[in-house]
Design a protein around this motif. Structure first.
Motif, PDB file in Angstrom:
ATOM      1  N   ARG A 444       0.836  -1.198   0.000  1.00  0.00           N
ATOM      2  CA  ARG A 444       0.000   0.000   0.000  1.00  0.00           C
ATOM      3  C   ARG A 444       0.880   1.260   0.000  1.00  0.00           C
ATOM      4  NH1 ARG A 444      -3.048  -3.980  -0.152  1.00  0.00           N
ATOM      5  NH2 ARG A 444      -2.187  -3.744  -2.249  1.00  0.00           N
ATOM      6  N   ALA A 445       1.984   1.238   0.746  1.00  0.00           N
ATOM      7  CA  ALA A 445       2.872   2.397   0.781  1.00  0.00           C
ATOM      8  C   ALA A 445       3.483   2.647  -0.600  1.00  0.00           C
ATOM      9  CB  ALA A 445       3.971   2.181   1.825  1.00  0.00           C
ATOM     10  N   ALA A 446       3.943   1.579  -1.249  1.00  0.00           N
ATOM     11  CA  ALA A 446       4.558   1.726  -2.569  1.00  0.00           C
ATOM     12  C   ALA A 446       3.545   2.170  -3.617  1.00  0.00           C
ATOM     13  CB  ALA A 446       5.205   0.410  -2.984  1.00  0.00           C
ATOM     14  N   GLU A 447       2.347   1.617  -3.577  1.00  0.00           N
ATOM     15  CA  GLU A 447       1.316   1.994  -4.547  1.00  0.00           C
ATOM     16  C   GLU A 447       0.992   3.484  -4.473  1.00  0.00           C
ATOM     17  OE1 GLU A 447      -1.287  -2.175  -4.714  1.00  0.00           O
ATOM     18  OE2 GLU A 447      -1.797  -0.575  -3.312  1.00  0.00           O
ATOM     19  N   ASP A 448       0.910   4.014  -3.261  1.00  0.00           N
ATOM     20  CA  ASP A 448       0.405   5.366  -3.067  1.00  0.00           C
ATOM     21  C   ASP A 448       1.492   6.407  -2.850  1.00  0.00           C
ATOM     22  OD1 ASP A 448      -2.355   4.507  -3.148  1.00  0.00           O
ATOM     23  OD2 ASP A 448      -1.993   3.606  -1.184  1.00  0.00           O
ATOM     24  N   GLY A 449       2.746   5.964  -2.684  1.00  0.00           N
ATOM     25  CA  GLY A 449       3.810   6.930  -2.436  1.00  0.00           C
ATOM     26  C   GLY A 449       3.664   7.644  -1.113  1.00  0.00           C
ATOM     27  N   ARG A 450       3.064   6.955  -0.135  1.00  0.00           N
ATOM     28  CA  ARG A 450       2.865   7.517   1.199  1.00  0.00           C
ATOM     29  C   ARG A 450       3.322   6.491   2.242  1.00  0.00           C
ATOM     30  NH1 ARG A 450       2.453  11.142  -1.625  1.00  0.00           N
ATOM     31  NH2 ARG A 450       0.852  12.748  -1.804  1.00  0.00           N
ATOM     32  N   PRO A 451       3.922   6.936   3.343  1.00  0.00           N
ATOM     33  CA  PRO A 451       4.309   5.978   4.391  1.00  0.00           C
ATOM     34  C   PRO A 451       3.071   5.347   5.014  1.00  0.00           C
ATOM     35  CG  PRO A 451       4.521   8.229   5.183  1.00  0.00           C
ATOM     36  CD  PRO A 451       4.219   8.326   3.717  1.00  0.00           C
ATOM     37  N   MET A 452       3.260   4.135   5.534  1.00  0.00           N
ATOM     38  CA  MET A 452       2.135   3.442   6.160  1.00  0.00           C
ATOM     39  C   MET A 452       2.582   2.795   7.458  1.00  0.00           C
ATOM     40  SD  MET A 452      -0.668   0.889   4.555  1.00  0.00           S
ATOM     41  CE  MET A 452      -2.170   0.528   5.498  1.00  0.00           C
ATOM     42  N   VAL A 453       1.766   2.980   8.480  1.00  0.00           N
ATOM     43  CA  VAL A 453       1.997   2.384   9.800  1.00  0.00           C
ATOM     44  C   VAL A 453       1.007   1.254   9.983  1.00  0.00           C
ATOM     45  CG1 VAL A 453       1.919   2.765  12.292  1.00  0.00           C
ATOM     46  CG2 VAL A 453       2.855   4.533  10.783  1.00  0.00           C
ATOM     47  N   HIS A 454       1.513   0.061  10.300  1.00  0.00           N
ATOM     48  CA  HIS A 454       0.671  -1.108  10.580  1.00  0.00           C
ATOM     49  C   HIS A 454       0.843  -1.421  12.061  1.00  0.00           C
ATOM     50  CE1 HIS A 454      -1.394  -4.914   9.678  1.00  0.00           C
ATOM     51  NE2 HIS A 454      -0.514  -5.489  10.477  1.00  0.00           N
ATOM     52  N   ALA A 455      -0.126  -0.993  12.870  1.00  0.00           N
ATOM     53  CA  ALA A 455      -0.040  -1.132  14.332  1.00  0.00           C
ATOM     54  C   ALA A 455      -1.003  -2.208  14.803  1.00  0.00           C
ATOM     55  CB  ALA A 455      -0.373   0.196  15.001  1.00  0.00           C
ATOM     56  N   THR A 456      -0.509  -3.157  15.565  1.00  0.00           N
ATOM     57  CA  THR A 456      -1.333  -4.277  16.012  1.00  0.00           C
ATOM     58  C   THR A 456      -1.301  -4.402  17.532  1.00  0.00           C
ATOM     59  OG1 THR A 456       0.391  -5.984  16.043  1.00  0.00           O
ATOM     60  CG2 THR A 456      -0.595  -5.481  13.909  1.00  0.00           C
ATOM     61  N   LEU A 457      -2.233  -5.191  18.035  1.00  0.00           N
ATOM     62  CA  LEU A 457      -2.257  -5.480  19.470  1.00  0.00           C
ATOM     63  C   LEU A 457      -1.165  -6.454  19.870  1.00  0.00           C
ATOM     64  CD1 LEU A 457      -6.056  -5.938  20.327  1.00  0.00           C
ATOM     65  CD2 LEU A 457      -4.600  -3.998  20.868  1.00  0.00           C
ATOM     66  N   THR A 458      -0.964  -7.487  19.049  1.00  0.00           N
ATOM     67  CA  THR A 458      -0.089  -8.592  19.448  1.00  0.00           C
ATOM     68  C   THR A 458       0.953  -8.937  18.393  1.00  0.00           C
ATOM     69  OG1 THR A 458      -1.688 -10.204  18.579  1.00  0.00           O
ATOM     70  CG2 THR A 458      -1.904  -9.591  20.895  1.00  0.00           C
ATOM     71  N   GLY A 459       1.234  -8.018  17.452  1.00  0.00           N
ATOM     72  CA  GLY A 459       2.216  -8.268  16.408  1.00  0.00           C
ATOM     73  C   GLY A 459       1.594  -8.972  15.201  1.00  0.00           C
ATOM     74  N   ILE A 460       2.186  -8.800  14.085  1.00  0.00           N
ATOM     75  CA  ILE A 460       3.437  -8.100  13.804  1.00  0.00           C
ATOM     76  C   ILE A 460       3.115  -6.655  13.432  1.00  0.00           C
ATOM     77  CG2 ILE A 460       5.380  -8.007  12.207  1.00  0.00           C
ATOM     78  CD1 ILE A 460       5.143 -11.036  11.899  1.00  0.00           C
ATOM     79  N   SER A 461       3.796  -5.698  14.101  1.00  0.00           N
ATOM     80  CA  SER A 461       3.644  -4.282  13.769  1.00  0.00           C
ATOM     81  C   SER A 461       4.844  -3.844  12.939  1.00  0.00           C
ATOM     82  CB  SER A 461       3.558  -3.435  15.037  1.00  0.00           C
ATOM     83  OG  SER A 461       2.429  -3.774  15.813  1.00  0.00           O
TER      84      SER A 461
END
Length: 542
Positions: A444-461
């Motif tokens: 998603r970051a590469a497609e849109d040219g925007r950084p992306m944060v994937h934050a989870t409760l128990t990983g993997i973040s």
């Protein structure tokens, strides 16, 4: 006859096993290079099918194997229901199987082999498009997604999304089949591989990269596993609170919690809202939390900070703001409490968050961990202004939604500076699911040219930069910590954001042209030949 029967059973089993092979290219095995040959055994089997009906059967069986292998971690939740689901989705690969037999079967000449390098990948994309409908499970496990850690493939994604990467991967598999099985078609096969390499090289060298325009310090808070129990939500909240407090004194622009990190509506539990506001004041940054709770009918956030923010909530939540039910919502909280920015999850997980046609399929709750009550969905995306950083706008997504390229593209087109996905895969903690889900952030970051944060409760973040590159360390499923990331921001527009899913349009146009030509040819062959006219009778001469 017995030998023929054994052969049929052998081919059926081989088709199923061959269909499972591409799963090895995805996390957790992550053998990304294997994707370029993973379809070869299946395609060799299909090209040798004695009849179209046999090719259709083996295409269906291979599709079943692919779905079961990619989604085997759903067995604890769906149990036996996963098998009929795989059988249904496997049908989508029948047209592709028929194309493989039609263009790769026998000894295809140069023109036919060249056409195969175009139409066979287009047929595969047709199957991926159909299964990407959220009611069928969404675009999880698209073949191009296996290339999430390959920089040249991520550059391709910036041009045509994950769809273009899938096309290239299938085209290389098709060329390998020609090289292995059709000696007379080696020239078009080599030309096909060369064409894919040249396309990738041109994109890598000439397509502009995102222009970095500053940084943002984002903290991801991952509580880690918490034992199940009636108070597990409160204990998880307390862990997140403690980890967030450890950020005090460190310069942070935003703190992100995972999906379902707050288990009660903030209007019903003002004590939780006050605790979150105190945390925000203590660390000097707003918190993006995720509320998974029943919302009373007509309830808002119970605060009036900022009319502009309130207008965005009304536009984003739409009719859902007045309807009671269980929602999963991204909520921004500042030192004065909730800012008024809220995003309600729009695309829900089938069976996990709602049961399609519950009156018919409600029995799934008795054989697995299917949703006992349907969640409510939001009406439209929401952008949130980041307090203290003028011009920075957040584009939140919730869990499953990070699999949909169109959602992050829409947020980017509307002005998102940072994409965020709040997720929870604790039900599948020891499976391949956490790694597969985290890998989607790179695409998603590469497609849109925007950084992306994937934050989870128990990983993997994980955090990925605007070219899809990983930023800082990932937080594994065994970790409980708060990690600060220096996230590079970017400006500019990628080709994918500008032109959208054009590879899908091109593939459908090619398939439509082929079907039209075949239909016209079939009608031409069936045109009745007029009977010859009898010559005029001769008159007798005297």
């Amino acid at each position: 006859m017995l030998l023929a029967k054994r052969t049929r059973w052998w081919r059926a089993a081989a088709a199923f096993v061959a269909g499972t092979l591409p799963c090895l290219a995805f996390p957790a095995p992550a053998l990304w290079w294997f994707a370029y040959a993973a379809l070869v055994p299946w395609m060799l089997l299909l090209r040798s099918a004695p009849t179209g009906r046999r090719a259709a059967l083996e295409g269906w069986l291979g599709g079943c194997g692919l779905i079961l292998a990619l989604h085997h971690w759903l067995l604890p939740s769906l149990h036996v229901f996963l098998v009929p689901l795989a059988a249904l989705l496997g049908l989508l690969w029948i047209p592709w199987a028929l194309l493989v037999r039609e263009f790769l079967g026998g000894t295809p000449a140069g023109g036919r082999a060249g056409t195969a390098l175009v139409l066979v990948p287009a047929g595969w994309l047709l199957a991926e498009l159909a299964r990407s409908w959220e009611g069928l499970g969404g675009p999880w496990g698209l073949l191009g997604a296996s290339q999430w850690q390959v920089p040249p493939a991520l550059r391709l994604a910036s041009v045509g999304g994950v769809w273009l990467v899938s096309l290239v991967v299938v085209a290389v598999n098709c060329a390998l089949v020609l090289l292995v099985a059709v000696p007379g078609a080696r020239v078009p096969a080599v030309a096909g591989v060369t064409g894919c390499a040249v396309l990738t090289g041109v994109v890598w060298l000439w397509v502009p990269r995102p222009e970095v325009s500053g940084t943002l310090r984002v903290a991801v808070v991952q509580p880690g596993p918490v034992a199940d129990g009636p108070d597990s939500t409160d204990r998880r909240f307390a862990v997140g609170e403690r980890l967030t407090r450890e950020l005090s004194g460190r310069p942070v622009d935003l703190v992100v919690w995972g999906e379902s990190s707050v288990g009660a509506d903030l209007t019903a539990r003002p004590d939780l809202a006050r605790r979150l506001a105190a945390l925000s004041a203590e660390v000097g940054a707003p918190l993006l939390v995720n509320v998974d709770a029943r919302r009373p009918a007509g309830a808002g956030l119970g605060v009036g900070q900022g009319t502009a923010a309130g207008a965005r909530v009304a536009a984003g939540a739409g009719a859902t703001a007045g309807g009671g039910g269980i929602y999963k919502s991204s909520v921004l909280v500042g030192p004065a409490g909730p800012t008024g920015d809220r995003y309600d999850k729009m695309r829900l997980v089938p069976f996990g968050e709602y049961i399609p046609a519950r009156s018919l399929l409600g029995w799934a709750t008795s054989v697995g961990r299917a949703a006992g009550e349907d969640r409510r969905s939001g009406a439209s995306p929401v952008l949130m202004d980041l307090p203290g950083r003028p011009g920075i706008r957040l584009g939140p997504l919730v869990c499953f939604e990070s699999a949909f390229p169109d959602m992050s593209r829409h947020l980017t087109r509307e002005g998102a500076s940072l994409l965020l996905a709040q997720s929870a895969t604790s039900s599948f903690q020891d499976s391949w699911a956490p790694a597969q889900h985290a890998s989607l952030a790179a695409l998603r970051a590469a497609e849109d040219g925007r950084p992306m944060v994937h934050a989870t409760l128990t990983g993997i973040s994980e955090v990925h930069g605007p070219s899809g590159e990983r930023i800082g360390p990932a937080l594994a499923t065994s970790e409980s910590r708060a990690q600060v990331y220096e996230v590079p921001l970017a400006r500019g527009t990628t080709f994918y954001v500008r032109f959208g899913d054009w590879p899908l349009g091109a593939a459908l146009a090619l398939l439509a042209a082929y079907c039209t030509a075949e239909g016209a040819r079939s009608l031409g062959l069936r045109k009745p030949v007029p009977e010859p006219t009898a010559p005029p009778a001769r008159t007798a001469r005297g």
